[in-house]
Design a protein around this motif. Structure first.
Motif: not given
Length: 261
Positions: A14-33
């Motif tokens: 879902r992170i790769a697809l961008g299939e999350l609400p914007p704020e949640e996507l930013a947090r999830a991507r930051a945690r992943l990295l």
């Protein structure tokens, strides 16, 4: 041994697809990295997705989907308002689904119990594209449409297992879009955006056309949804009110405002 905080594969997709609400996507991507192998996992998934798209170019997919849609079309009870999935609409809708279906080698597909852990803010929804000038135009809820417009419906299940898609229009007509036949709901793909196999031509019903996606965790009777749609279609608030269904169902809607012919 994996860290208990390691981003699961379904969330990585879902992170790769961008299939999350914007704020949640930013947090999830930051945690992943921040994870030791996070950047490598994301890069591997994106590389696999790119390779899949290279092996299955959009124009080839378009021919395959259009051929299948023509076969489905031949079995429809009411073919006058239905059309095979237009090739121009395929890249815009199916390419995203390809990305979410590609998983790192060795990873298992997420089961229903995994999808139950939903990201806050992600809910089932309908998307609509219109064929215009040989291209797929993404429409917003409340967009203006005209009789004769050919639109393609797609759904995002957000982990819900079963669903039905119906519409009501300004004339009070109820139209079933999924399933095509039968007495019960259809299984939904738990993640990604998935187009219905046939496109839909808007008729000259006045006012509006409103599409409903009704979902649940278990199979359910189609007639319950159709009865609710017929009940709502006969009232003035059909443009804005939800279907009169029990709380065990989730529902999302998408409205097209209709211009005069």
């Amino acid at each position: 041994m994996r860290s208990p905080t390691r981003t699961p594969d379904w969330l990585l997709e879902r992170i790769a697809l961008g299939e999350l609400p914007p704020e949640e996507l930013a947090r999830a991507r930051a945690r992943l990295l921040e994870e030791p192998d996070g950047a490598a996992r994301l890069a591997a998934l994106e590389a696999d997705s790119a390779a899949t798209l290279a092996r299955h170019p959009p124009h080839v997919l378009a021919r395959q989907v259009a051929t299948q849609a023509r076969l489905v079309q031949a079995r429809r009870e009411r073919p006058a308002r239905r059309f095979p999935l237009a090739a121009a609409l395929v890249p815009a809708i199916t390419a995203a689904a390809l990305v979410v279906l590609v998983r790192p080698p060795g990873s298992a597909p997420p089961g229903p119990e995994v999808e139950e852990t939903r990201v806050k803010g992600l809910a089932p929804r309908i998307t609509v594209h219109r064929q215009r000038a040989g291209a797929a135009e993404a429409l917003a809820d409340g967009a203006l449409a005209a009789p004769g417009d050919v639109v393609q419906l797609a759904y995002v299940a957000a982990g819900r297992a079963h669903g039905v898609i119906v519409s009501v229009d300004g004339r009070g007509t109820v139209t079933l879009h999924a399933p095509e036949s039968g007495t019960g709901s259809v299984p939904l793909a738990p993640a990604g955006t998935h187009a219905l196999p046939g496109a839909y031509a808007l008729d000259d019903a006045p006012g509006f056309e409103r599409f409903f996606l009704v979902t649940a965790e278990a199979p359910f009777a189609l007639e319950e949804v159709l009865a609710a749609a017929r009940s709502l279609a006969g009232h003035a608030e059909a443009r804005t009110s939800p279907l009169p269904l029990p709380s065990r169902y989730m529902q999302a809607s998408f409205t097209l405002e209709k211009s005069s012919p």
